[in-house]
Design an enzyme around this catalytic site. Structure first.
Site, short mmCIF file in Angstrom:
data_model
loop_
_atom_site.label_atom_id
_atom_site.label_comp_id
_atom_site.label_asym_id
_atom_site.label_seq_id
_atom_site.Cartn_x
_atom_site.Cartn_y
_atom_site.Cartn_z
N ASP A 327 41.71 37.45 45.38
CA ASP A 327 41.08 37.90 44.15
C ASP A 327 39.59 37.95 44.48
OD1 ASP A 327 40.77 38.28 41.29
OD2 ASP A 327 39.94 36.27 41.28
N ASP A 520 41.17 32.31 41.64
CA ASP A 520 40.51 31.21 40.95
C ASP A 520 41.26 30.85 39.67
OD1 ASP A 520 39.92 33.40 39.47
OD2 ASP A 520 37.77 33.07 39.40
#
Ligand code: ADP
Ligand code: MG
Length: 627
Positions: A327, A520
């Site tokens: 990501d 995250d």
């Protein structure tokens, strides 16, 4: 050593001394048998009891059964042959027990090592009352209380520093040895150690919700998730033990019967003895013990390096990783956006920031936090209502009774507002008030200092494909991907698109390779759980990430991913070494035993020897930190 281990040691010493002493006492017949029987029972009564218990419960074939049958058989044979040689049976029990003691000591020791490494549980919190410090149980401290942390003390709860500055040692949490300097306004996490200054901290979480508790929970539950290698071992033992028992029975019966048929001397004693030796040799303890111990030590070693692995199965999958998908925001980049400009504003710039910060006031997205920081003033949440966060889009909320939308192009179009395109590079946050466009904020994020190095380390660790998924604009995404040398980039994705992309990547990866997703946890928790292995950054922040992930990096350092992979591979290599070594030595000894070359002494030495070596090898995994 604990009490049980001490008792065992005493039994071992007593029976060893008695066994040696008896060799010099010239008693014969029933007296001799009686004396030896006492020694045999001293050293072996618990094994016999367990073997009988196993038979009663219908779980016949275990190590105790093997040991009991072999030694009782040896005693019976000695009586039958009138040789009076009972030493062998006692010696087998004795060495078996020595091996067991060693193993329980080693396991206990490495467990203790790990819990010591993880010695982050705070014992108390200081609360100031009438100018005096009072020690209270961290569990009793309510959110929002002010606690005092003195130099040398562990930070007991997560919170924000309201007075003082100091440096924090977070090495127990992150494996990072450099102290982190902190000052007023900084967030600090429980489990770290305050080094230099006195800090006053306003707590932001209860103890049960604080970082320490979460980490301890994870570690404590890690060993309950079994890996495939471990499963293999228990399945193996279920088939293996009955198989060797049948083998031993055949060895005892067949050759004498064949001899009799052929008209030779039957040789019952010889073949029964060989069969009993065969049973001792075949005891699978080295495997049964060393494999779980290796995984356990591997998980411990990894957590010592700041990598929490939630179970040995994940350690195993991690070692097979060939594709890593990242990501962007908060994972490869810091997630702390700076405002670079405000364009096309229809109202004052300060008003735009104020509306945006208020609308974002209850979001934990990195963009939201950055806008709140940019606003700088305390947020009056009473001005905000009806907050809707659209993941991968932005937020819509009522601020002072007016509808404020704040987010990307997609969000604007979804409410029927045409955003004005921006030519600056950066993430563009459009703002609309009551359905009319009031301008956009250009913000930009910076790469984490280790991101580029992390990519190189991954390639070195044999990762074949690195991909990046992001909800951010194509221009920003391509820029990041290019500077890091990422193979494939997908941008402007909604959280559900991210899952689809990962599905695609899962389809196209090589069959036995594993795909790891690193995120995250903000807007990507579903992907974390969909990937073969989900690695969460931001253990120091996002709860969703810790929940959904299989591996948690305790600091947000992407370099730790390659390290985690190296650790897992080392651990698995040690596991395989032990499997091959233990099964190999067993096979050789079984053959020697069947051929009559190995006697029971050799058998027990081989068994205990293999076990000790395998356990020592397993313990090496504890020291994987410096890989
Ligand atoms: P990433 O994949 O980079 O982690 P996200 O999926 O979290 O990004 O968000 C994708 C995009 O959606 C962001 O770049 C931003 O344009 C928009 N966005 C998401 N959440 C918010 C928010 N709280 N405020 C403003 N914009 C947002
Ligand atoms: Mg994200």
């Amino acid at each position: 050593m604990n009490k049980k281990q001490r008792q065992m040691l005493i039994r071992i010493i007593i029976s060893a001394v008695m066994m040696v002493a008896l060799a010099f006492i010239p008693v014969q017949g029933i007296m001799r048998f009686g004396l030896y029987l006492v020694v045999y029972l001293i050293i072996g009564y618990d094994i016999l009891r367990k073997a009988v218990g196993g038979i009663i419960r219908g779980q016949v074939f275990d190590e105790c059964f093997l040991m009991a049958t072999a030694t009782v058989g040896a005693m019976a044979l000695a009586i039958y042959e009138r040789s009076g040689d009972y030493t062998e049976a006692i010696a087998v029990m004795l060495f078996y027990q020595i091996g067991e003691l060693f193993q329980s000591y080693a396991v206990g020791k490495s467990r203790k090592n790990i819990t010591e490494l993880m010695d982050i549980r705070p014992d108390y919190a200081n609360i100031e009352r009438d100018g005096k410090l009072e020690r209270v149980d961290p569990d009793d401290v309510a959110v929002g209380s002010v606690i005092v942390v003195q130099p040398g003390e562990k930070v007991p709860l997560d919170g924000v520093v309201i007075e003082g500055d100091s440096s924090l040692n977070t090495s127990a949490l992150t494996g990072e040895s450099l102290p982190r300097s902190i000052q007023e306004g900084d967030e600090i996490i429980s489990g770290s150690i305050n080094m230099t200054g006195v800090l006053k901290v306003r707590t932001t979480r209860e103890f049960g919700e604080s970082t320490v508790s979460k980490i301890l929970d994870l570690v404590e539950n890690a060993s309950s998730r079994k890996s495939r290698s471990e499963d293999f071992i228990s399945r193996f033992a279920r088939v293996y033990t009955p198989a060797v028992c049948i083998g031993a029975l055949l060895l005892a019966l067949l050759p004498p019967v064949v001899n009799t048929v052929l008209g030779n001397a039957a040789g019952w004693e010889v073949w029964i003895y060989r069969a009993l030796t065969f049973l001792v040799i075949s005891c699978p303890c080295a495997l049964v013990i060393s494999i779980p111990l290796s995984f356990f030590a591997g998980i411990g070693g990894a957590s010592n390096a700041g990598v929490l692995v939630k179970g040995s199965n994940y350690l195993e999958t991690l070692s097979k990783t060939k594709v890593v998908v990242f990501d962007k925001t908060g994972t490869l980049t810091k997630g702390t956006f700076e405002v670079n400009g405000i364009h096309h504003s229809a109202i004052e710039n300060e008003r735009i920031i104020e509306y945006a910060a208020l609308a974002e006031s209850s979001s934990s997205h990195p963009i939201a936090r950055s806008l709140q920081r940019e606003y700088g003033k305390a947020l009056d949440r009473s001005r905000v209502s009806e907050v809707h966060e659209i993941s991968g889009g932005g937020v819509i909320a009522k601020v002072d009774g007016r509808t404020v939308a704040c987010g990307n192009d997609k969000l604007m179009r979804s409410i029927g507002v045409e955003p004005i395109p921006c030519h600056s590079v950066g993430t563009i946050i459009h703002v609309a008030v009551d359905g009319s466009y009031v301008g956009h904020i250009v913000i930009s994020d910076v790469l984490k200092p280790h991101s580029a190095e992390a990519m190189k380390e991954l390639r070195k660790a044999g990762i074949q494909k690195i991909a990046m998924l992001t909800g951010d604009a194509k221009r920003v995404a391509d820029d990041v991907a290019e500077s890091l040398g990422i193979d494939v980039v997908y941008s402007e994705l909604l959280p559900s698109d991210k899952v689809d992309k990962v599905e695609e990547l899962l389809q196209s990866k090589p069959a036995k390779a594993a795909l790891a997703f690193v995120g995250d946890g903000i807007n990507d928790a579903p992907v974390l759980s969909r990937a073969d292995i989900g690695i969460a950054m931001g253990a120091l922040g996002s709860d969703a990430a810790i929940e959904a992930a299989d591996v948690v990096l305790m600091d947000d350092d992407p370099l730790k991913i390659a390290k985690a992979i190296r650790i897992s591979r080392k651990c698995l290599r040690i596991v395989y070494e032990n499997i091959v070594f233990a099964i190999g030595v067993k096979a050789i000894c079984l053959l020697l035993g069947a051929l009559g070359i190995a006697n029971m002494w050799l058998a027990i030495f081989a068994d205990v020897g293999v076990m000790v070596i395998a356990v020592l090898n397993a313990i090496r995994t504890l020291f994987v930190k410096n890989l």
